[in-house]
Write a protein that holds these residues in place. Structure first.
Motif: not given
Length: 595
Positions: A266-284
């Motif tokens: 199922v859909n379970r991959s969470h990321r920023p609104t609009g589909g921006a890259g998750v990794g740099a956001h999480v690290v920031q």
């Protein structure tokens, strides 16, 4: 760059009209600056370097040239801007620019663009291995004979998602923490992750009426790992995933977009609104929270040896790039140093078919942490299981997130045909691509897919995703059979309308490909993730060959083995590093209090 600041700086350094002559005469930045400036323009009055992070020296760069954001405004190129970095945190000028020697563009460690930086040489990297550093006996002995430079409760090694999570968690559980990082930039491989963070039965899923459960995530992860995963660790990953998303959200993360990655039911991959890259956001977000807590973060500082009395951890020997060897007294050490996918010598010994493969990883991912842990008595598991990411851009060396396929892109070969279920597991997709003509394929999508995932705009901006108004024209320009390609897309669109992929049984068919322009990215597999590493238990404690805990030693993230089995599912890495990083920090702090 702020033009007024630059003009004032150049005038003070060179005088009017003299820039070009002096620039050509100089061999490096120090030569260039010294022609009209004194050493204290860059250095402290004592002449000594401030620390391994070069905090003072970098402030002098900014005071003259402006912030990275200001510099980026004046260094735009057609397809890229090295100063408009995708890296999180505060990127130091000295990450690329050296003073008394030739500079090396850090971006060159992954990318193949022409950065044309002044006083630069070709990227090269040879740092001594942990084994080679053992030859520094006299320096190490002298450092260990001295008093510890610092005394803390917990030292965390590595500033990726696992390391930052461990540091924040340890601090919030009452520990005094030092976080060390051997690279000049933060983020590890996490900063490059784009797809998402898998989690089950979250508030974000519920808001979108997505039915999921930790049990289903457990089942998918075990199946993807061919059932050789440690089920106890997978149970922690799946059952704690929602709490990990909540933890990040409470610290300011945006994980509201939910998509699907390969191998997920199922859909379970969470990321920023609009589909921006998750990794740099999480690290920031983690970096910002580290700064708020005043956690001591030291760059260019390498963890060398776990210090023990008997079997119990007493600290860690480190080597600063500029300050040399010293040791930190600590009750607990968390290793969050990542894997070894950038070390092709090690990779190819374990999996010969990957010899000579490029890697999607950051340059520090060579396996240091595994070596340090083994020297401390740690056991390892699953080292032979090494994953290739199927979609590394042939042009520019840009890793293309799996989310592009998850949002509707298809894979075609030079003959214009589909050849695989695009959201199968990464090992199967990689193998299928390598069987095609030229051992590469083309990721094809249209404007509807582009609009659904903002990350795609970065690929277009970098010039690695050429486009055309028709499939025939696109095929002609890229060496793909345009007639067959048109037939392939028409057939695929029928599958979408009917809700069934009769050719490859792709389970999700989110949209037809018939809106606006078409785009392709030529892709080939690159070594991406090492599933194996040091063995941990359910408290993130590192264990020895007898599965006995090494007191005070913890591990989290890609340095560990057991969570992913033979093959990691896309989206599980971010979930892994946050979940186990947080757990390791909590347990390390608890251990420190008790000992």
């Amino acid at each position: 760059m702020n033009k007024m600041k630059l003009a004032v700086c150049l005038a003070s350094i060179l005088g009017t009209g003299a820039f070009m002559g002096h620039a050509m005469a100089a061999d490096n930045l120090a030569d260039f600056h010294s022609q009209n400036q004194e050493c204290d323009s860059c250095h402290q009055p004592s002449g000594e370097l401030s620390n391994d992070s070069l905090t003072y020296e970098n402030k002098q760069c900014v005071s003259c040239h402006g912030s990275l954001k200001e510099v980026a405004e004046e260094t735009k190129h057609e397809h890229y801007n090295a100063h408009d970095s995708h890296f999180p945190g505060d990127v130091a000028c000295t990450s690329c620019h050296s003073a008394h020697q030739k500079s090396m563009v850090y971006c060159d460690s992954c990318h193949s663009f022409d950065f044309n930086m002044p006083y630069a040489k070709k990227w090269e990297r040879h740092e001594p291995s942990i084994a080679e550093l053992a030859k520094d006996k006299s320096e190490r002995q002298a450092a260990l004979a001295s008093r510890p430079r610092d005394t803390v409760d917990v030292v965390v090694v590595g500033s990726g998602g696992a390391g930052f999570s461990a540091a924040v968690s340890a601090h919030d559980n009452g520990a005094k923490v030092i976080l060390i990082e051997k690279e000049p930039v933060i983020g590890g491989n996490a900063k490059l992750a784009a797809g998402g963070m898998n989690a089950a039965w979250t508030e974000q899923q519920k808001a979108k009426s997505i039915e999921d459960s930790p049990e289903l995530m457990f089942k998918d992860t075990m199946k993807g790992g061919r059932d050789i995963n440690d089920p106890k660790l997978v149970e922690i990953l799946s059952s704690h995933s929602k709490a990990s998303v909540d933890w990040m959200t409470n610290m300011g993360a945006d994980l509201n977009d939910v998509g699907r990655m390969g191998g997920a039911s199922v859909n379970r991959s969470h990321r920023p609104t609009g589909g921006a890259g998750v990794g740099a956001h999480v690290v920031q977000v983690l970096y910002d929270n580290t700064l708020k807590r005043n956690i001591d973060l030291r760059m260019n500082t390498r963890g060398i040896e776990i210090l023990k009395e008997g079997n119990k951890v007493t600290g860690i020997l480190v080597k600063g790039m500029y300050t040399g060897y010293y040791w930190i007294k600590a009750d607990a050490v968390v290793l969050a140093t990542g894997g070894f996918a950038k070390n092709n010598e090690r990779v190819s010994k374990l999996d010969p078919k990957l010899k000579g493969f490029v890697s999607t990883n950051q340059p520090g991912a060579v396996g240091d942490g595994i070596d340090v842990a083994q020297n401390a008595g740690a056991a390892t598991r699953d080292l032979e299981y090494i994953q290739a990411h199927p979609t590394l851009s042939v042009k520019g060396g840009v890793m293309v997130t799996e989310a592009v396929r998850g949002n509707g892109a298809i894979l075609v070969n030079r003959e214009g045909k589909r050849f695989v279920n695009e959201i199968t597991t990464r090992d199967k997709a990689s193998a299928a691509i390598l069987q095609q003509t030229g051992k590469s394929a083309f990721l094809l999508f249209d404007d509807s897919v582009r609009k659904s995932l903002s990350k795609i705009n970065q690929y277009i901006g970098l010039g690695v995703a050429p486009s055309a108004s028709s499939l025939v024209k696109l095929g002609e320009e890229q060496g793909i059979d345009g007639k067959v390609l048109t037939e392939t897309v028409a057939r695929y669109n029928e599958f979408v309308k009917n809700g069934k992929d009769s050719d490859f049984e792709r389970p999700n068919l989110p949209r037809t490909l018939n809106e606006g322009h078409y785009y392709v990215i030529e892709v080939t597999p690159g070594v991406h993730h090492t599933m194996g590493g040091v063995m941990i238990d359910t408290k993130a404690e590192i264990v020895d060959a007898k599965k006995q805990v090494i007191p005070g030693l913890y591990g989290a993230g890609e340095v560990t083995g057991g969570v992913h089995g033979a093959n990691r599912l896309g989206g599980n890495a971010i979930s892994d590093i946050i979940t186990f990083g947080r757990l390791a920090g909590e347990q390390a702090a608890k251990y420190s209090k008790e000992h």
